[in-house]
Structures are given as C-alpha cells and as structure tokens.
Design a protein around this motif. Structure first.
Motif, PDB file in Angstrom:
ATOM      1  N   VAL A 131       0.793  -1.184   0.067  1.00  0.00           N
ATOM      2  CA  VAL A 131       0.010   0.008   0.082  1.00  0.00           C
ATOM      3  C   VAL A 131       0.806   1.353  -0.026  1.00  0.00           C
ATOM      4  CG1 VAL A 131      -1.745  -1.470   1.257  1.00  0.00           C
ATOM      5  CG2 VAL A 131      -0.223  -0.093   2.293  1.00  0.00           C
ATOM      6  N   HIS A 132       2.057   1.117  -0.382  1.00  0.00           N
ATOM      7  CA  HIS A 132       3.125   1.961  -0.482  1.00  0.00           C
ATOM      8  C   HIS A 132       3.262   2.914   0.926  1.00  0.00           C
ATOM      9  CE1 HIS A 132       2.308   0.938  -4.522  1.00  0.00           C
ATOM     10  NE2 HIS A 132       1.074   1.373  -4.550  1.00  0.00           N
ATOM     11  N   LEU A 133       3.296   2.396   2.058  1.00  0.00           N
ATOM     12  CA  LEU A 133       3.610   2.943   3.193  1.00  0.00           C
ATOM     13  C   LEU A 133       4.665   2.544   3.871  1.00  0.00           C
ATOM     14  CD1 LEU A 133      -0.274   3.637   4.528  1.00  0.00           C
ATOM     15  CD2 LEU A 133       1.574   5.310   3.561  1.00  0.00           C
ATOM     16  N   GLN A 134       5.612   1.671   3.420  1.00  0.00           N
ATOM     17  CA  GLN A 134       6.662   1.201   4.245  1.00  0.00           C
ATOM     18  C   GLN A 134       7.603   2.320   4.903  1.00  0.00           C
ATOM     19  OE1 GLN A 134       6.469   1.252   0.948  1.00  0.00           O
ATOM     20  NE2 GLN A 134       7.933   0.847  -0.382  1.00  0.00           N
ATOM     21  N   ASP A 135       7.522   3.421   4.254  1.00  0.00           N
ATOM     22  CA  ASP A 135       8.345   4.231   5.152  1.00  0.00           C
ATOM     23  C   ASP A 135       7.591   5.127   6.257  1.00  0.00           C
ATOM     24  OD1 ASP A 135       6.521   5.460   3.160  1.00  0.00           O
ATOM     25  OD2 ASP A 135       8.183   7.276   2.928  1.00  0.00           O
ATOM     26  N   LYS A 136       6.281   4.780   6.333  1.00  0.00           N
ATOM     27  CA  LYS A 136       5.364   5.385   7.457  1.00  0.00           C
ATOM     28  C   LYS A 136       5.097   3.956   8.652  1.00  0.00           C
ATOM     29  CE  LYS A 136       4.542   9.404   5.631  1.00  0.00           C
ATOM     30  NZ  LYS A 136       5.093  10.223   6.253  1.00  0.00           N
TER      31      LYS A 136
END
Ligand SMILES: Nc1ncnc2c1ncn2[C@@H]1O[C@H](COP(=O)(O)OP(=O)(O)O)[C@@H](O)[C@H]1O
Ligand SMILES: [Mg+2]
Lengths: 220, 229, 255
Positions: free
Chosen positions: C138-143
């Motif tokens: 979901v493109h949130l690995q950095d969050k």
C-alpha cells in the motif's frame, strides 16, 4: 513572627523527631505498596462486573459500587477495624485496613475504568474482531489500553486520593507518617513534626497532581 | 451461639440500638450542618478564585495557584491536625467545628477552582470577544456567557468531588467533633458492642447514597455534552 | 444447515455465497432477504442510498452483525454452522471501514502486526517482516513507525487495507473506504484497490465512486430498502437501468 517559626518551623524539633518521621514514612510506603495494587486490581473486577451482560450481575455491582462510594472511608475503616473483633474475628490491623480500602478504592477505580471503556469507540473492537481476534484478545490488546490512556489523569488523581486516605490508618493507631508526626507533636509540645509530615506529603503528591493536570490538558 | 446469632448480637443488637440511636441521630444534624456550610463556602470560594484567575493578572494568579496546589496535594486529615493542634500554641484557639469547616472548605475550594477553571478555559475565546463587543462588562460576560457554558463541563466532576469532600466531615471525629461517627464511637465505647457503628453506617448511607445516585444520573445526562473527551 | 445449492457441493468458483440474508433491529427490518454471491477474483460494487443496509449487509458477511436469517458460505465453509470457529473464519474475510478504525495507541506497523501475532501467533520478527511487505503493497513502508494521528486520511485508510490484507484473506469487504476522505486523497486509496484487483483479490465494496466502478467493477448491485433492486455491469446500472428507482438514485449521485 518568631513565635510562629518556633511553633511551626522549629528545625531543632524537626531534626530530633526525624527518625520517628522516617519510620512513619517507611510504614506509609508499605501501606501504599499494599493498598494501591489492591485498589487498581479490585477496580478492574468492579468494572468487569458492572459492565457484565447479565443484568442482575450488572445491577448488583453498580449497587455495591454506589453503596461504597456513599460510605465515608473513615467510617468503613472504623467499622471493619472495630467491628470485626466483636465477632471474634481477630484480623491484623493491616488486613482490616486493606479490606476497607479494597471496598472503597475498587468502587472508585471501577467507575473510572468504566468511563474509560465507554470512551473507546465501538469501531475499535469491531475492527479487531474483523481480523479474527477473540473477545478477550480484543479487550486486552485494543479496548483496555485505550481506555486506560483516556482516563489516565483520573487514575492518577484517584491514586493521589488513595495515598491521602492512608493517613486515616493513623486513627486506628497504625504508626504511619501522620500518626508518627502526631505522636512526635505530643511528645515535643510543638507542631513542627506535623508540618514536616505535611511537607513530605506535599513533596510526594504535588508532582502527581501536576502530572494529572498536564495529562488532562493534553487529552482535551 | 450460631454464627448468625453472634453476628446479630454484635452488629444488630436491638437492645443497644434502642439505648443509643437518639444520640447517634443527634450527630446527623452536625454532619449535615457542617456538610452544607462546607459545600457553600468551598464552592463559592472556588468560583471566586476561578473568576479572579480569569482576569489574567500575575499577582493574582500566582497566590491562587499556590493555594490550589497546596490544598489539592495535602491529606485533609493532616490539614485538620496542623490547624487544630498548631494554632493554639501561637495563641489562636478555634473550636474543633470551626477547624473542620475551614479545612474542608479550603480543600473543596481548591478542587472547585480547578474544575471551574477547566470549564472556563474550555469556552472558546470568541465568546469573550463577542460578549464584550456587545458592551457587556467583564462581570456580566462571566456570569451570563462564560459560566453557563463552563458549568456543562464542570457539573459532573464537581458533584463527585463535593460528595467525596463532604464525606470527610467524619474526619472531625478525630478532633472531637460529635458528628455521626463521633457519636457512634462514644456509644461504641460505652456499650462495648458494634451496633452503634451499624447505626452510624446506616445514617451515612441514608445521607449520601441519594447524592451518589443523583450524581450518577447527572453524569449520564451531561455525558452527551462532553462526548469524545 | 441446509445448503440450497446441494450439500457438500464443491466450492467451485463461488467464494462468497450469502443467500436470503435478513436482519432486524427490534421492529425495523433492515435487510429483507438479500442474495450476495461473489465469484473468485470478482470486484463487486454495492451502491444504495444512506440507510439502505449496505453496512449491515457487509457486517453480516463476517457475522460482526448476526443475521436474523439466511445462509452464509465462504469458500464452501458454512459460517452459520453452530460448530464454526468464527474467529478462525474471519481471518479469511478482511474488512475495511469507513472511519478507518485504526488503533490509535499503536503505530502503523503495530496496527498490522497485532492480529498476525495474536491470531496467527507469528513471532514478533515474522509478523513485522510480513507487515512490512504488506505496508509496501500500500506504498507506506516508510510510515511504519507513524501513529494514526500523524497520518493523512488517505494514508490511514491504506494502513487499514494493509491490516486486512496481511492476514492473506480470500476476500476483502470494504465499507465506503473513501467517503471520509478529502477529495485529493481519494485517488491514492482507489489506486491501491485497483492494484489489489490486478493481483486477483476478491472484493465487495460499498462505495459511490462511479468513475472507479466503471473502470474496475465487474458487477454493480443496487440496494434499497433492504433488498437488491437491480444488478448488472457498471455500464448497465449507471446508464441503462431497468428500474426507475435505480435511475433516480444514479441521477442523484452523479451530481
Ligand atoms: N445497531 C443498530 N441498531 C438499530 N438500527 C440500526 C443499527 N445499525 C443500523 N441500523 C439501521 O439500519 C439501517 C441500515 O443501516 P446501514 O446498514 O448502516 O445503512 P447504509 O450503510 O446503507 O447507510 C438504518 O436505518 C439504520 O438506522
Ligand atoms: Mg454505511
């Protein structure tokens, strides 16, 4: 002015009674170490019973909680302490105080936890259940931690109240801090020991009072 | 004697009850009287202090904060003992009833000030501006605009706190005030039976249980106003 | 339990088979015999006016709400059976909520790992490894270390999707996943849903995102007054509905 200082802030007297006061402080610390966990745990029990799905259990629990909130804690202590021996039940003083505190503190903490549980939106438990967590897993990992966080200021305030209540043990002759200070007062004919005890209470409780205020401000 | 007989003889002894109940009932008037006076003094002093604090003057705010923090942090019994035993030695002799009244009123005032203040600060600043812009004075704004809104937030915690502190009238027995507990204690000593304590406990419950139940209702009624807080 | 299509029939391509679902609250009958059958890999859109029972229907499908009547099969397993371990069954059915319902006391990673650890009983390390893979989807690995309060609505909802996805469910139910979002944040969530579809995930979505339905939905169901009034492809329902009520509703949401 000198008369005032001599009566209330007599360092000489304070120094002389210091060993007594420190022994009282140690006794108070033991009281808190025993009574606080009893109250906090009893409160969880009271909360679980007063939110039970069985109506009879719920009403009985709420009735008992209100009953013990209506009962002045000192009366409760005297009742347990002075009443039980007449029955032939000889309890150590600490045990009778613990019973009285258990009944009082569980009721107050129970109400606080309950308000905390109510403050957690229903969607939280729903989300947890939708991932296959059981009711008890949901309560322990999702609902309860948020509930405690939401009522942390009230929990701290009530802890402060409970610590203050330990002074009531002095009335049934437990040599805790206030009792020792009062004894020292009667031995020295001077109020400085009481002031010293008050200062100690203030030093311990004031940071907690402030902390509760700060947290409340942050949550609002 | 069976266990129940012994329990009844000890805690529910009609003989003892008949002899002492009037004495103990006399304590009710003391408890109620001190309770009412403490509530009146404590709440009005707390309100006045909160009002003064909202003036925003440093010289006023600081002493208020010291007073409030001191009396919220000290155990009421410690306050009572300091005043009761300390003041006579510097030449001020106060009756124990007055000591009890002063101590508990100060404690209630301290807590009430905090609750009122929290209520006042919760009212949007635009309310002050709007009211003053229509020509209302500071006092009028406080009384007619701010206070009614603050009360909503303040009433439930204030009731709880008031009940808790009023129950402390029983502490007076430690300095010889003849309230319910004081009377029950003397009767206990004379009768060497626990029934006076039972009677005292019943009187306390009759006095305070309606208040506790009422506060629970009040809390529920006000709950929607602070939902999510 | 009777299986209307013949007991013991192979699950076949039907992943969700809810038939005759009814639900009443006291005197109010909210669902009045709804059939919801979803094929493997299908994306079904559920539309209908507020109060028509969309949320109730979705919640009945994993028995968060107890149906008053009806049969419910998920991949051939009878969820209404008295012997069913419903917590076990719910692992197969992901759910995404309109209000996100993220746990505010846990960071994004904690939100995703909680069920992995408590339900699948994975070790912390394994749970976190799987959660990081899912957050990447979901493109949130950095969050991962951000708390819900520090994330935008769109990011929160994508954490909500990751929380459901991490359990590797067979089907995901989404209740108005974008209607609590500011318009500029809707796209990121719809983008993730589209990617899930391309990976073959089966989904039922209550939503009024008509453009998205046109381009991604296999089927659109129109629910009103607790019954399915009409269903068909997005094209059919949006432009050439048979029922007047459907046309009227579509008219309203187009504006
Ligand atoms: N827990 C409940 N108790 C009583 N009525 C409910 C409950 N949940 C939903 N309803 C009612 O059921 C109807 C359908 O609600 P819902 O499924 O949320 O509709 P939708 O999601 O389509 O807006 C509404 O009339 C609503 O008021
Ligand atoms: Mg809905």
């Amino acid at each position: 002015m000198n008369a005032l200082a001599g009566e209330f802030l007599n360092l000489d007297v304070m120094w002389r009674v210091m060993p007594m006061i420190l022994a009282g402080l140690a006794r108070s610390a033991v009281l808190c170490a025993v009574l606080l966990p009893i109250g906090l745990a009893g409160g969880i029990g009271a909360m679980l019973l007063s939110t039970s799905r069985v109506r009879a259990v719920r009403w009985a629990a709420i009735g008992a909680i209100d009953f013990f909130r209506a009962f002045p804690p000192l009366v409760l202590i005297v009742f347990v302490y002075a009443g039980l021996p007449f029955l032939g039940v000889e309890l150590p003083t600490l045990a009778s105080i613990a019973i009285a505190f258990f009944l009082n503190a569980s009721s107050y903490f129970g109400e606080i936890y309950r308000a905390g549980i109510r403050s957690v939106p229903a969607g939280q438990a729903e989300a947890a259940r939708s991932t296959g967590m059981t009711a008890s897993q949901t309560f322990l990992s999702v609902t309860f931690p948020q509930a405690v966080r939401n009522v942390l200021p009230e929990l701290i305030s009530n802890t402060v109240e409970l610590i203050k209540l330990t002074t009531l043990a002095s009335i049934v002759s437990v040599p805790e801090l206030l009792h020792s200070a009062d004894l020292a007062r009667s031995l020295t004919y001077n109020s400085s020991p009481l002031i010293l005890a008050a200062l100690i209470y203030f030093a311990i409780l004031w940071p907690l009072v402030r902390l509760a205020g700060r947290l409340e401000h942050r949550l609002r | 004697m069976s266990a129940w007989d012994r329990f009844a003889f000890t805690f529910l002894n009609l003989e003892v009850a008949r002899t002492y109940w009037l004495d103990i009932a006399a304590g009710i008037s003391v408890t109620v009287f001190v309770g009412i006076v403490v509530v009146a003094t404590g709440l009005s002093l707390g309100l006045v202090l909160a009002g003064l604090r909202s003036l925003g003057l440093r010289v006023v705010t600081w002493p208020i904060l010291v007073f409030v923090d001191l009396f919220r942090s000290l155990p009421p019994l410690a306050i009572i003992l300091v005043i009761y035993f300390g003041l006579p030695n510097v030449g001020i002799v106060l009756p124990s009833l007055v000591v009890l009244w002063l101590s508990l009123s100060a404690v209630l005032a301290a807590f009430a000030e905090e609750v009122f203040w929290a209520g006042i600060t919760s009212v949007a600043p635009g309310q002050w501006l709007a009211a003053r812009s229509t020509g209302l004075t500071f006092g009028q704004t406080f009384a007619h605009v701010i206070l009614p809104q603050a009360a909503k937030l303040a009433v439930p915690p204030l009731t709880n706190r008031t009940i808790t502190i009023t129950k402390n009238v029983a502490l007076g027995s430690a300095i010889g005030v003849s309230d319910i507990l004081g009377q029950a204690n003397s009767a206990l000593a004379m009768s060497t039976n626990a029934t006076p304590l039972t009677i005292g406990a019943i009187f306390y419950v009759i006095l305070f249980l309606p208040l506790v139940v009422a506060s629970r209702r009040l809390e529920r009624r006000f709950a929607w106003g602070v939902a999510g807080s | 339990m009777l299986n209307p299509d013949g007991a013991g029939a192979p699950a076949g391509s039907r992943l969700l088979e809810a038939r005759g679902i009814r639900k009443s609250y006291a005197a109010l009958e909210v669902l009045r015999g709804v059939d919801l059958v979803v094929e493997r890999g299908e994306l079904v859109f559920l539309i209908g006016p507020s109060g028509s029972g969309k949320s109730t229907l979705l919640r009945c499908c994993n028995r968060l709400e107890e149906p008053s009547a009806g049969t419910l099969l998920v991949d051939g397993v009878d969820l209404m059976s008295p012997r069913i371990d419903i917590n076990r069954a719910r692992r197969q059915i992901g759910m995404v909520f309109q209000g996100f319902n993220l746990y505010p006391h846990l960071d994004a990673l904690g939100n995703v790992t909680l069920a992995l650890r408590k339900v699948l009983r994975l070790s912390r390390r394994d749970a976190e490894a799987r959660a990081m893979e899912t957050l990447a989807l979901v493109h949130l690995q950095d969050k991962a270390r951000s708390y819900p309060g520090q994330l935008s609505g769109g990011q929160q909802q994508r954490v909500g999707i990751a929380r459901a996805l991490a359990l590797e469910p067979k089907i995901i139910l989404m209740d108005e996943p974008t209607s609590a979002l500011d318009p500029e944040l809707v796209g990121s969530v719809l983008g993730v849903i589209r990617e899930l579809r391309e990976r073959g995930m089966t989904m039922v979505i209550a939503s009024h995102e008509m453009g998205f339905a046109r381009s991604a939905a296999d089927r659109v169901l129109f629910l009103e007054g607790g019954v399915i009034v009409e269903q068909g492809t997005a094209e059919q329902v949006f432009t050439s509905a048979r029922e007047a009520r459907t046309r009227q509703f579509v008219q309203q949401i187009m504006h």
